[in-house]
Structure formats: structure tokens, C-alpha cells
Enzyme design. Structure first.
Site, PDB file in Angstrom:
ATOM      1  N   ASP A 200       0.870  -1.180   0.000  1.00 39.50           N
ATOM      2  CA  ASP A 200       0.000   0.000   0.000  1.00 39.50           C
ATOM      3  C   ASP A 200       0.907   1.229   0.000  1.00 39.50           C
ATOM      4  O   ASP A 200       1.424   1.642   1.038  1.00 39.50           O
ATOM      5  CB  ASP A 200      -0.899  -0.024   1.249  1.00 39.50           C
ATOM      6  CG  ASP A 200      -1.703   1.268   1.381  1.00 39.50           C
ATOM      7  OD1 ASP A 200      -1.592   2.145   0.495  1.00 39.50           O
ATOM      8  OD2 ASP A 200      -2.426   1.409   2.385  1.00 39.50           O
ATOM      9  N   CYS A 364      -7.959   6.963  10.271  1.00 42.20           N
ATOM     10  CA  CYS A 364      -8.252   5.677   9.615  1.00 42.20           C
ATOM     11  C   CYS A 364      -7.262   4.605  10.051  1.00 42.20           C
ATOM     12  O   CYS A 364      -6.830   3.780   9.238  1.00 42.20           O
ATOM     13  CB  CYS A 364      -8.253   5.817   8.092  1.00 42.20           C
ATOM     14  SG  CYS A 364      -9.595   6.817   7.493  1.00 42.20           S
TER      15      CYS A 364
HETATM   16  N1  PMP Z   1      -3.642   3.720   2.465  1.00 47.24           N
HETATM   17  C1  PMP Z   1      -3.031   4.725   3.084  1.00 47.24           C
HETATM   18  C2  PMP Z   1      -1.736   4.486   3.798  1.00 47.24           C
HETATM   19  C3  PMP Z   1      -3.598   5.999   3.052  1.00 47.24           C
HETATM   20  O1  PMP Z   1      -2.987   7.011   3.661  1.00 47.24           O
HETATM   21  C4  PMP Z   1      -4.814   6.197   2.372  1.00 47.24           C
HETATM   22  C5  PMP Z   1      -5.483   7.551   2.350  1.00 47.24           C
HETATM   23  N2  PMP Z   1      -5.419   8.242   3.547  1.00 47.24           N
HETATM   24  C6  PMP Z   1      -5.398   5.102   1.732  1.00 47.24           C
HETATM   25  C7  PMP Z   1      -4.784   3.874   1.799  1.00 47.24           C
HETATM   26  C8  PMP Z   1      -6.680   5.254   0.977  1.00 47.24           C
HETATM   27  O2  PMP Z   1      -6.487   6.114  -0.080  1.00 47.24           O
HETATM   28  P1  PMP Z   1      -7.742   6.730  -0.879  1.00 47.24           P
HETATM   29  O3  PMP Z   1      -8.630   7.346   0.132  1.00 47.24           O
HETATM   30  O4  PMP Z   1      -7.117   7.716  -1.801  1.00 47.24           O
HETATM   31  O5  PMP Z   1      -8.397   5.599  -1.601  1.00 47.24           O
END
Ligand code: PMP
Length: 551
Positions: A200, A364
Site C-alpha cells: 500500500d 483511519c
Molecule cells: N492507504 C493509506 C496508507 C492511506 O494514507 C490512504 C489515504 N489516507 C489510503 C490507503 C486510501 O487512499 P484513498 O482514500 O485515496 O483511496
């Protein structure tokens, strides 16, 4: 174009948002959530709609051919950006979240009950929840790398690998702490296992050039909006041999070669993973983003960010009364901290009052913060357009907040009884007379000190429902008049409660019911300036007061 060495000022001047009159004083430190966009990217969006807008179809009219060629040109650019072996390995998607959902669906379709997926406690929810959903659907088991207070010990990955491990999906950089794992170390530990390795790179791609072949992963995901590109478009890299064996996850137009009534043949790679109309303008703007990044000296950009990060950590560590959760080493550009006493949201609001944009919450990453034993944190996250002046502005504002908090705490010390008189002394005119929002906010925080600590009312039955910060309200009626007592850890919520209670305490039910307190909230500009959660808190408290006097 020859590469020039990096100038933060020149770089910042490419971003028109900072030149808008209302943003002249903005200190934008919420880059891990999304970055600002350079003019070339904004122009590319308009350019697409002005000159090229059509849906893609190879064998169609002039504009459609032009749009199709653009999409495939950007795909080739993206393959270069990632150092993929071929554009067939690049799938356009909405962003990292969609790419991870695609992988969780398509990879897990092939797995058997009891197979295992390895994750870590530092993952973004986008790299946890899709795997949980797939695990529930397919009877798979999730395993987590051992951790210390939520921080994964990546060097102990081997302990959770086994004959049933099929997928290892790990962060290339944490959005909550900035922590960047040693990908080479992970690769070494995965050697010899028959599994798929997903990275990721939502945060990583914003701070380092990506080379999927050097990393050695099978899949990598990222979102353009994190690296100065548009929202709504992201990349999924998949090693061709891996993608070729996967079932598509969504059906529809564009992903098929032939459709029958009962069966269809899917298109080749990578189109079989791109059902429906993509964000074509987003792809055009992504092309401009990749070109923009190609022209930068990314090593110098990263060095500038690391300099800022070191100063940020040094400055925060020197402030008493703060808990620092992040570390400057192996960090992509995040400082995470929280006041030792009180509510992190209050600090965020204070910073917002100085036009300093940071984020507060669990970012998150609830499993991480829970394991760390931490509540919500304030996150300041850097991009290459940030300056040392931005960092100093943040440090000064945090220091001022802590000083104010300290003086309020000592002023409130000892007086442990809530009293009507102290609320009666609060003058609405004085609050309304504060011209700037920062001054009004400061006054509101002062009002909050009239609400003394009342451990005795902190009972579940007294909780104010619908208020995100913990808040307690009790009430009694004497001779037709209503009296209230309130408590919360949040100074802002206390200030709002003081405002409300000063208007209702000691009054009769009819008067309380007819007073337009929601209107007062709007008139004071609170609705405009406070976050949704604080506004909700105000209205929840108002509702509870109304309900208590109606009983
Ligand atoms: N993985 C990580 C480490 C993130 O920081 C984020 C976004 N904060 C995401 C996944 C998800 O990305 P998106 O909201 O652009 O789909």
C-alpha cells in the site's frame, strides 16, 4: 528537460491555491490526507473537457480516438513512474481504496478455506476492512505481525508466515505515524514463500520515486491525489503473471471482449479490470501530474521534507504537556502528537483559528491507536511546498495553546463547584464583540473554565447523546425553575455548554423552549467556524436540555 536542484519557494509558486487572497496566510499541514494541485494539473482537467472530451473507444470518432490515445499514453507514463515492466501491468482505478478492494476480491476468489492473509497493525482501514470482508466471505484467516504498542515489528514478519499464507498486504508508509517500513527487509523474509505481496504505497508514492521491480512486490497501489494529482484516480500495479491469473472484480462495459446471454469473454490485460467509464479527465490530469513530478529533483524534494520533519519533531519534543507518538527516523513526513491533558480536538480548533490546517482523530488507523493506548491525535503532515516558516508557525501556535491551557487550568484549580453565579457573569455581548474568530474562540475557551470538574456527575446515565466528545449533563427543577450542571474534557465543548447554560440556567421551561438558541449559535459565527463534530455537540446538548425541561 534537465533536472534542476529543488527550490521550495519556486515549487510552492506552482500551486495556485496558495496565491488566492483567502489562502495567503494558510499553513497547510494536512498533506497525508490530500495534497494541493499545481496549475499544470488543474489546467489539464480543463484542457480535457475543452478539447478532448469523449468516451474512449478505439474504433470510433476523432474525439473518441483522441481520448483513447490519451488514456493509453498516460498508462505508459504511469508504467514509467512505477518502473513496471509493461503498461499491461497498470490498472486505472479510483484510488488506493478501490485498488485494495479489487485485490481483496479477485485474489481471495482463488483461495481455500483456512488460507491466511498477513497484515499489520499500522495499516490504513483501506488495507484492513476489504481483507476482513473477503476473509468472512471465503473462510480465510487474518494474521498480524507482532507489534509493540501498535507499531509492527516488521523484522518478525517470518513468525506469522506459514504454509497457508497466501497474501501479505502491508503498508509502504503509515498515514498515522509516517513510519516507513524497510521494504528490502520484508522482501528478504518473504523469499521462498508461495504468496502474493501487496504494498500500500498511498503515502510512499508522495515522498519517494517508486520502483516496483526494485521493491520486488507483486502488487502496489497508490492514489494520485496524495502526490499532487487529481482526486478520483489511482493506480494498481500488478505483475503481469499475477494479473493474468486473476478473475475480474466488476463486470460491465470496457472490460469485455464479447458478451453472450449467459457468458462473456473478458478483455485482455489490463482492461478486464477497468469496467465502465473511468475518470477520463482524472487520467488526463494524472498524466500532467506524472510529467510535473518527472521534472522535479525528487531526492532534493525528499531531503527538504526530511529537514522540516526533523525540526518539527525537535520543536514538539521541546514543548511540555504534549505526547509525541511519531518518530523522526524512517518517517515519510508525519508528526503525530496530543496534549497530555484535555482533548486533541480543542488544539486542532485552536490551530484552525490561526489558519493552520492539521487533522485530528484516529486517521483511519483505529487498531494502531488502540494498541498504542492513545486517543485521537493531532497529525501534521508535510509536502515539499511546506517551509520552515510553516513549521515555526505551527510550533508557536501549539506553544500558545499550551500556555493558555495551563493558565486556564491553574485559574480553575480548587473551585470544584459549579455555580450559577459564575455563568451569570458571562456576557453574550462580550463574546459577540470579539471581532476575529481567533479572539472569539479564545473567549469561548475562557467561558469553558466556568464549568468546573465534576467527577460525581460523570456517569453513563448523564452522558450527552450525540456529542462526540464525552460530555455529561444533569438537571434539577426547583419552584418551576431549571438548574443544570455540566462536565466534559473538551474545553471547546465546555465553552459551548457555558454559552448554552448561561442562557437557560435558572429559567422557566416556557422561556427555555422559546429561546432561539440554535439561531444564537449561527449568529455568533460558531456554525461557520467550528467543525461538524463540535456543532453536533452543541445541538446534542441543546436537544438534551430541551428534553429535560419537557419531561
Ligand atoms: N492507504 C493509506 C496508507 C492511506 O494514507 C490512504 C489515504 N489516507 C489510503 C490507503 C486510501 O487512499 P484513498 O482514500 O485515496 O483511496
Amino acid at each position: 528537460m534537465t533536472r534542476s536542484s529543488f527550490s521550495p519557494e519556486a515549487f510552492r509558486s506552482r500551486f495556485p491555491l496558495f496565491a488566492q487572497p483567502e489562502n495567503r496566510d494558510l499553513v497547510y499541514l494536512d498533506n497525508a490526507a490530500t495534497t494541493q494541485k499545481p496549475a499544470v494539473v488543474i489546467d489539464a482537467l480543463a484542457e480535457f473537457y475543452l478539447h478532448s472530451n469523449a468516451n474512449t473507444h478505439r474504433s470510433s470518432h476523432r474525439l473518441a480516438r483522441r481520448a483513447t490515445a490519451m488514456v493509453e499514453r498516460v498508462r505508459a507514463q504511469a508504467a514509467g513512474f512505477l518502473n513496471a515492466a509493461s503498461p499491461r501491468e497498470v490498472v486505472f482505478c479510483r484510488g488506493a481504496t478501490e485498488a485494495l478492494n479489487l485485490l481483496a476480491f479477485s485474489l481471495c476468489e482463488e483461495l481455500e478455506r483456512g488460507d491466511e492473509i498477513v497484515l499489520s497493525t499500522i495499516e490504513h482501514h483501506a488495507n484492513i476492512v476489504p481483507w476482513q470482508m473477503a476473509a468472512a466471505r471465503r473462510g480465510l484467516n487474518l494474521r498480524y505481525i507482532p507489534h509493540t504498542a501498535g507499531v509492527p515489528q516488521f523484522d518478525r514478519l517470518g513468525e506469522v508466515l506459514g504454509p497457508r499464507t497466501r497474501i501479505v498486504s502491508l503498508s509502504g508508509g503509515s498515514n498515522a505515524l509516517g513510519l516507513r517500513p524497510d521494504l528490502a527487509g520484508i522482501r528478504r523474509q518473504l523469499r521462498g514463500y508461495n504468496l502474493r505481496w501487496v504494498v500500500d504505497a498511498a503515502q510512499l508514492a508522495a515522498h519517494e520515486p517508486i520502483d516496483v521491480q526494485a521493491i520486488g512486490c507483486d502488487f502496489l497501489v497508490c492514489s494520485a491525489h496524495k502526490f499532487y494529482g487529481p482526486t478520483g484516480i489511482g493506480l494498481l500495479y500488478g505483475r503481469e503473471a499475477c494479473l493474468a491469473g486473476m478473475v475480474p472484480w466488476q463486470g460491465g462495459g470496457e472490460m469485455i471482449a464479447e458478451v453472450g446471454l449467459y457468458q462473456s469473454q473478458y478483455a485482455g490485460l489490463p482492461h478486464r479490470f477497468e469496467a465502465g467509464t473511468s475518470s477520463l479527465a482524472g487520467i488526463a490530469a494524472l498524466g500532467a501530474t506524472l510529467e510535473f513530478l518527472r521534472e522535479q529533483d525528487r531526492t532534493a524534494m525528499a531531503a527538504h521534507e526530511q529537514g522540516l520533519l526533523a525540526r518539527l519533531h525537535e520543536g514538539i519534543a521541546a514543548l511540555p504537556g504534549l505526547r509525541l507518538l511519531s518518530q523522526p527516523q524512517h518517517n515519510l513526513g508525519v508528526a503525530a502528537f496530543a496534549p497530555e491533558a484535555g482533548d486533541a480536538s480543542d488544539l486542532m480548533h485552536w490551530l484552525d483559528g490561526r489558519d493552520i490546517a492539521v487533522r485530528v482523530g484516529s486517521h483511519c488507523a483505529q487498531p494502531l491507536l488502540r494498541a498504542a493506548g492513545s486517543g485521537p491525535t493531532v497529525r501534521a503532515s508535510l509536502a515539499a511546498y511546506n517551509s520552515y516558516a510553516d513549521v515555526e508557525a505551527l510550533l508557536v501556535a501549539v506553544a500558545d495553546y499550551l500556555q493558555l491551557d495551563q493558565s486556564l487550568a491553574s485559574a480553575a484549580g480548587g473551585t470544584c463547584h459549579w455555580s450559577r453565579d459564575s455563568l451569570g457573569a458571562l456576557q453574550l455581548e462580550r463574546l459577540a464583540a470579539q471581532r476575529s474568530w481567533q479572539d472569539r474562540y479564545r473567549e469561548l475557551l475562557r467561558w469553558g473554565k466556568s464549568i468546573s470538574a465534576k467527577p460525581e456527575i460523570r456517569l453513563p446515565a448523564n452522558l450527552v447523546r450525540g456529542c462526540e466528545a464525552d460530555a455529561w449533563l444533569v438537571h434539577r427543577e426547583e419552584g418551576g425553575r431549571h438548574y443544570f450542571a455540566f462536565d466534559s474534557d473538551s474545553r471547546v465543548v465546555k465553552g459551548l455548554a457555558a454559552l448554552l447554560l448561561s442562557q437557560v440556567d435558572g429559567r422557566e421551561a416556557g422561556e427555555i423552549r422559546t429561546r432561539d438558541l440554535a439561531g444564537l449559535f449561527r449568529e455568533l459565527g460558531l456554525a461557520r467556524h467550528l467543525s461538524e463534530s463540535r456543532s453536533n455537540g452543541f445541538h446534542a446538548l441543546l436537544q438534551q436540555i430541551q428534553a429535560l425541561v419537557s419531561d
